[in-house]
Write a protein that holds these residues in place. Structure first.
Motif, short mmCIF file in Angstrom:
data_model
loop_
_atom_site.label_atom_id
_atom_site.label_comp_id
_atom_site.label_asym_id
_atom_site.label_seq_id
_atom_site.Cartn_x
_atom_site.Cartn_y
_atom_site.Cartn_z
N MET A 250 0.84 -1.21 0.00
CA MET A 250 0.00 0.00 0.00
C MET A 250 0.87 1.25 0.00
SD MET A 250 -3.17 -0.78 -0.21
CE MET A 250 -4.15 0.57 0.43
N GLY A 251 1.97 1.20 0.75
CA GLY A 251 2.90 2.34 0.75
C GLY A 251 3.47 2.58 -0.64
N GLY A 252 3.83 1.49 -1.31
CA GLY A 252 4.37 1.62 -2.66
C GLY A 252 3.37 2.25 -3.62
N ASN A 253 2.12 1.81 -3.54
CA ASN A 253 1.10 2.36 -4.45
C ASN A 253 0.77 3.81 -4.16
OD1 ASN A 253 0.39 0.25 -6.32
ND2 ASN A 253 -0.30 -0.89 -4.53
N ALA A 254 0.59 4.14 -2.88
CA ALA A 254 0.27 5.52 -2.52
C ALA A 254 1.44 6.43 -2.88
CB ALA A 254 -0.06 5.62 -1.03
N GLY A 255 2.66 5.95 -2.62
CA GLY A 255 3.84 6.75 -2.94
C GLY A 255 3.98 6.97 -4.44
N LEU B 259 -4.66 11.11 5.49
CA LEU B 259 -6.11 10.88 5.43
C LEU B 259 -6.43 9.50 4.87
CD1 LEU B 259 -7.42 14.38 4.27
CD2 LEU B 259 -7.51 13.37 6.56
N ASN B 260 -5.82 9.16 3.74
CA ASN B 260 -6.04 7.81 3.20
C ASN B 260 -5.46 6.76 4.14
OD1 ASN B 260 -7.67 7.85 0.92
ND2 ASN B 260 -6.01 8.55 -0.41
N GLY B 261 -4.34 7.09 4.81
CA GLY B 261 -3.76 6.16 5.77
C GLY B 261 -4.77 5.79 6.85
N SER C 158 -6.63 9.97 -12.68
CA SER C 158 -7.14 10.49 -13.94
C SER C 158 -6.55 11.86 -14.19
CB SER C 158 -8.66 10.59 -13.88
OG SER C 158 -9.00 11.47 -12.83
N ASP C 159 -5.87 12.41 -13.21
CA ASP C 159 -5.44 13.80 -13.27
C ASP C 159 -4.37 13.99 -12.19
OD1 ASP C 159 -5.20 16.52 -13.50
OD2 ASP C 159 -7.34 16.93 -13.38
N THR C 160 -3.50 14.99 -12.35
CA THR C 160 -2.53 15.23 -11.28
C THR C 160 -3.19 15.87 -10.05
OG1 THR C 160 -1.96 17.41 -12.14
CG2 THR C 160 -0.59 15.58 -12.86
N HIS C 161 -4.37 16.50 -10.28
CA HIS C 161 -5.06 17.18 -9.20
C HIS C 161 -4.18 18.20 -8.50
CE1 HIS C 161 -7.70 13.38 -9.19
NE2 HIS C 161 -8.27 14.33 -9.89
N LEU C 162 -3.21 18.75 -9.25
CA LEU C 162 -2.34 19.76 -8.66
C LEU C 162 -3.15 20.94 -8.14
CD1 LEU C 162 0.86 20.29 -10.86
CD2 LEU C 162 0.73 19.66 -8.47
N TYR C 163 -4.27 21.23 -8.80
CA TYR C 163 -5.04 22.42 -8.43
C TYR C 163 -6.33 22.08 -7.70
CZ TYR C 163 -1.68 24.28 -11.67
OH TYR C 163 -0.50 24.59 -12.29
N LYS C 164 -6.47 20.81 -7.29
CA LYS C 164 -7.66 20.43 -6.52
C LYS C 164 -7.31 20.46 -5.04
CE LYS C 164 -10.63 19.01 -9.80
NZ LYS C 164 -11.94 19.65 -10.02
N ASP C 165 -8.32 20.55 -4.19
CA ASP C 165 -8.02 20.60 -2.77
C ASP C 165 -7.74 19.20 -2.21
OD1 ASP C 165 -10.45 19.34 -2.15
OD2 ASP C 165 -11.49 21.27 -2.22
N VAL C 166 -7.28 19.17 -0.95
CA VAL C 166 -6.83 17.93 -0.33
C VAL C 166 -7.93 16.87 -0.29
CG1 VAL C 166 -6.18 16.94 1.89
CG2 VAL C 166 -5.02 18.97 1.05
N LEU C 167 -9.14 17.25 0.08
CA LEU C 167 -10.20 16.25 0.23
C LEU C 167 -10.56 15.62 -1.10
CD1 LEU C 167 -12.62 17.68 2.92
CD2 LEU C 167 -11.02 15.76 3.07
N ARG D 41 -10.00 11.63 -1.97
CA ARG D 41 -11.09 10.78 -2.43
C ARG D 41 -10.75 10.15 -3.78
NH1 ARG D 41 -15.47 14.07 -3.33
NH2 ARG D 41 -14.61 15.34 -1.65
N ALA D 42 -10.17 10.99 -4.69
CA ALA D 42 -9.85 10.50 -6.03
C ALA D 42 -8.83 9.35 -5.98
CB ALA D 42 -9.30 11.63 -6.89
N ARG D 43 -7.93 9.39 -4.99
CA ARG D 43 -6.91 8.36 -4.90
C ARG D 43 -7.40 7.11 -4.15
NH1 ARG D 43 -1.76 11.43 -3.99
NH2 ARG D 43 -1.86 13.06 -5.57
#
Lengths: 469, 469
Positions: A346-351, A385-387, B290-299, B303-305
Motif C-alpha cells: 500500500m505504501g508503494g502504491n500511494a507513494g 487521510l487515506n492512511g 485520472s489527473d494530477t489534481h495539482l489544483y484540486k483541494d486535499v479532500l 477521495r480520487a486516490r
C-alpha cells in the motif's frame, strides 16, 4: 440541387486500405499483404498493393510486417519509395534498415530529405556508418548535416531546418509577395511564418503567413511584425523548446547562433515529435527504460532491462534484511509474515501516486521551487487521510481474520505511518533529485520503493515485536 | 559595420522577469511578488510588476502564487487582464477561479475568446454555472458554445474553432487575395491552410497559406490544392485526431458534419494540448489517477486516490491469502518469510516494463493485432533470459546467506517462472483489455500486480513446501 450534383461533388471516399477510423492502415490489409509475401511469386502484386499508399501508410506497413519483409518491400518498391517514409518510421527501425540496405540507396533517400529530417536519422547511426553515408551524399546536404552534428544532441540546432523564409524589415508586403513568387523554388515547401531580419541577419520580428495574405501590398513588413517573437539559441535543449512552443502556441520559431544571427527555423511538426518523445520518456523512465525497444532484438532488450532489475533486486534484498531483523518475532507469530506485504505494498502504491504527480509537475514546470513545499505538504496530508481510512479497513480485516484486536491495531498504525511516509517521499524524492540536477523520472521509483518497503516492514514488524511479544 | 550598428540592431533582450532559460517566469519573480502581497498596501506595485507580462507569463504567475492571491491578482489587474491568460491556465484552476469571480467578469472574459477556447473552459463547469454564464454571453458566442456542447466530449467538434478561411475551388489566387484583404476583420487572427470548398460547402481540398504566397495571381486555387487532405468528422475522438495530426505532420485540418459539410477547423496548437494530455493520461492512469489534481483541494485529491488504493488493497490481501496457505511451511522455515518478497517484487518490476511497452505501443498504434503475438513472444523470451540471470544471482545470495543450496535452487526456479509469467502478462494484459474495449492504461497494472504477486508467492512457497519439508 439534384442527386446527380450531390454525387459529383461528393468528397473523397476513404480508401480501401484505411482502417476503421480512416486514419490508419487496417490490420486486415497487413494480413493480406503477409499472405502475398508467403507466395514467393507475388512481388508485382505487393508492389501494386503498396504503390498507391501515402508515405505515412507505407511507413506503418513497414513497421508491422516484420524486419525481413520490410527490407524486401523496400527492395520491391525500389525508386518508387518516398524518402518521407523513413521520416515517419521509428529511428531504431530506420537504423537497422539502413545497415542492411546498399549504401547507394541510403544516400539517395537521404539526399531527398529536408536537412533536419536527414540529420535526425544520421545522428542515430554509429560513427562508421555515418562516415560511409556522409561520403555518398550531395555536398550541400553533407555540409548541412556536418554542421548540424556540431550542435549538442537534443538541442534546437539539431531540430531546426536550414531552409526558411526571411525578409528585411523595410520591405513592403508587395515586395515580399513578388520575391516569394520569384524565389519559390529555393524556398521551403511549407512555411508558416516569415522571419523579419535586419541587415546583420538578426531576427527582429515574425509575420505569420496568414497575416501577409490579409495585408495590402503597400503595408510595411515592419508594421505587420508581431511584438512577441521568440528567437531560440541553437544550443537550447529540445525539451525547453517544446515547452516554449506549447506555452505560447507557436507554429514555428527562428533559431539563432551565438551572434544572434538567424541560422534556421523549427516547425511545430518537429515539436510534436519531441513532446511525444518527452512524455513517453517519463513513462518509460519510471519503469526503468529509456525506450520501448519495440524494434530492437531480444538480446538488446534483455540487456537494457537487466540493470534496472538489478537495482530493484538490491532494493528487494534490503527489504529482506529488514524482515530478517525480526526473524524471531515472525517465528512466534506467523500471521506477521502473512500480513506484512500489505503495508509495504500500500505504501508503494500511494507513494507512486504522489511521485507521478511530482514527476509530471516538474516536467510541465507547474511544480517549481515557488510551490514545492505546498505540494509536498498536500501529499503528506492526503497520505495521512487515506492512511487513516485504510488503517480502519485493514485493522478490521485483520481482527476478523486472526481474531486479534491488538494485531489489527498494530497493522493500522503501521499503515498510517507508511502512507504518510509514502506521501512525503513520493513528492519530495523527485523534487530533491531535480534540485541535485538528476532526472527525477529515472531514479525516483527505486528510492521510493526502498523507503516504502523498508518503513513498511520495519513499522509493522517493529511494533509487533515491541507490543505483541 | 561599426560597433554602433551592432548595438542599434541588437535583438530583443530577455526581459527581467524571464527565468534562467528565458522561457518561463523565474521563481525569484514569484517570490518578490509574494512579498508584495504580504505588504497590504502594494496593489499598485503588484499591478506594475504584472501589467507588462505576456498572457502566458501572467498565467504562470497565477498558477504559482496560491489560489487566494490568484483571485486578488485578477482583481488588481481588472480589465487589463487578457482573456488569453485563462486559456493558458489549467482547466481545474480556471473552474475554481470562475466560481469565485463575479459572473459579469467571467462573461466578459469568455466573450473575448475564440469559440473553441471558450468551449474548452465552459464544458468543465457544472451545469448550474454553465447556465448562469451562458446567459450573460453575447448571443453569437452563446450559440457557438451551445452548438459545441452538442458534440460528444473529447471529440473533434469540441476542439474545433468555427472561424476559418474557405474559398470556392474555381477562384484564382488573385481573387482569393482580394477577398482576404477585404474580409480581414471577419477572418480568424491566425490560419495556416485555406480550405477549398464546392458549392455544397463540401471540402474538396486544402491550400497551405505559404503556397498561396508563392503562387502567381492567375493560378487557380483548384490547381494549388493538395491531393492529400483530411476532413475530420465532428464526432471523431480527439485521440484519433491527434494521431492523424502527428502521423501526417498537419498544422490544421477541416472538420465536417454528417453531411460532409465544412463546419470548423482544428489547429495544431489545440492538438499539442491533446497530445500532452493523452501522454500524461497514460502515465497517470498507470498509477491509478485520472489527473494530477495539482489544483484540486486535499479532500478531493484524497477521495480520487482512495478507490485505486482500495483495489490495490484487495490485490495485497489476495497475495496474503496465498501466503496464508503456506502458514505451516513458513513456521518451519522462517527464511521463506524473509525471502518471499524478493520473487514477487522482481516479477512486479519486470512485468511493469513489459506492460509499459505494450501500453505505449497501443497508444501510438505501433502495437496492433498484426504484430501483437510477436511482441508478446518477445517479452516472454526477455523475461526468461533475465529470469535465468537473476535466478543465478539470487540463488547464490540465498545459498551464502542461509547456507542452503536447496533453498537457493528453489528461489532460483521460482524467479525464472515468475519473470516468464511477468513478461507474458505484462504484454498480454494490456492487449486483452484493449480488445475487450477497455482502456489498457487504467487497469493493466492492478491485474499485473495480482498475477506477479500470486504467482511469485505461490511458486516460491509451493516449491519450498513440496521439496524442503
Amino acid at each position: 440541387m439534384s442527386d446527380n450534383d450531390q454525387t459529383e461533388f461528393q468528397p473523397k471516399e476513404p480508401d480501401e486500405h484505411e482502417g476503421e477510423h480512416g486514419f490508419t492502415v487496417s490490420d486486415d490489409f497487413i494480413r493480406r499483404l503477409q499472405d502475398l509475401f508467403d507466395s514467393a511469386e507475388a512481388r508485382e502484386e505487393i508492389r501494386i498493393a503498396c504503390i498507391e499508399l501515402s508515405a505515412a501508410d507505407v511507413a506503418e506497413v513497414i513497421s508491422k510486417i516484420g524486419f525481413d519483409r520490410a527490407l524486401e518491400l523496400i527492395d520491391i518498391l525500389g525508386e518508387d519509395i518516398d524518402a518521407e517514409v523513413f521520416v515517419y518510421l521509428d529511428n531504431d527501425l530506420v537504423t537497422r534498415l539502413f545497415e542492411n540496405m546498399p549504401d547507394w540507396d541510403v544516400a539517395s533517400i537521404i539526399n531527398q530529405m529536408e536537412s533536419d529530417d536527414a540529420l535526425d536519422l544520421i545522428e542515430d547511426l554509429d560513427e562508421e556508418a555515418q562516415t560511409k553515408i556522409l561520403k555518398t551524399l550531395s555536398s550541400k546536404m553533407r555540409a548541412a548535416i556536418e554542421e548540424g552534428l556540431t550542435f549538442p544532441e537534443d538541442s534546437a540546432g539539431r531540430l531546426m531546418q536550414r531552409s526558411l523564409v526571411a525578409v528585411p524589415q523595410f520591405w513592403t508586403v508587395g515586395k515580399t509577395l513578388d520575391y516569394l513568387r520569384v524565389a519559390k523554388n529555393s524556398l521551403p515547401d511549407d512555411f508558416y511564418d516569415i522571419i523579419v531580419v535586419d541587415p546583420m541577419h538578426h531576427v527582429v520580428g515574425e509575420v505569420p503567413a496568414g497575416h501577409i495574405l490579409k495585408a495590402q501590398r503597400t503595408e510595411r513588413i515592419a508594421d505587420l511584425a508581431l511584438d512577441n517573437f521568440h528567437p531560440i539559441p541553437a544550443g537550447t535543449d529540445q525539451e525547453e523548446v517544446a515547452h516554449m512552443f506549447r506555452r505560447e502556441g507557436l507554429v514555428s520559431a527562428p533559431v539563432v547562433n551565438e551572434d544572434n544571427r538567424l541560422i534556421g527555423v523549427i516547425t511545430v511538426d518537429d515539436i510534436v515529435d519531441v513532446i511525444d518523445e518527452e512524455a513517453q520518456e517519463d513513462l518509460l523512465k519510471l519503469a526503468g527504460m529509456s525506450d520501448t525497444h519495440l524494434y530492437k532484438d531480444v538480446l538488446y532488450t534483455t540487456r537494457a532491462r537487466f540493470y534496472w532489475l538489478l537495482v530493484n533486486l538490491m532494493t528487494a534484498i534490503a527489504a529482506s534484511v529488514v524482515i530478517g531483523l525480526f526473524e524471531g518475532t515472525i517465528q512466534q507469530i506467523v500471521a506477521l509474515a502473512i500480513l506484512m506485504p500489505i503495508v509495504a505494498s500500500m505504501g508503494g502504491n500511494a507513494g507512486t501516486q504522489a511521485m507521478t504527480v511530482a514527476v509530471r509537475g516538474l516536467a510541465t514546470k507547474e511544480l517549481s521551487k515557488a510551490n514545492a513545499h505546498k505540494i509536498i505538504g498536500k501529499e503528506v496530508v492526503v497520505g495521512a487521510l487515506n492512511g487513516i481510512s485504510f488503517a480502519i479497513i485493514i485493522g478490521l480485516v485483520t481482527w476478523l481474520w486472526f481474531h486479534s484486536a491488538a494485531l489489527g491495531l498494530i497493522i493500522g498504525v503501521a499503515m498510517v505511518l507508511n502512507l504518510i511516509v509514502a506521501g512525503f517521499s513520493g513528492a519530495a524524492i523527485p523534487v530533491i533529485l531535480d534540485r541535485l540536477g538528476l532526472d527525477p523520472a529515472v531514479s525516483s521509483s527505486v528510492f521510493l520503493t526502498t523507503v516504502t518497503d523498508v518503513i513498511g516492514f520495519f513499522a509493522f514488524l517493529g511494533l509487533a515485536a515491541a507490543f505483541l511479544i
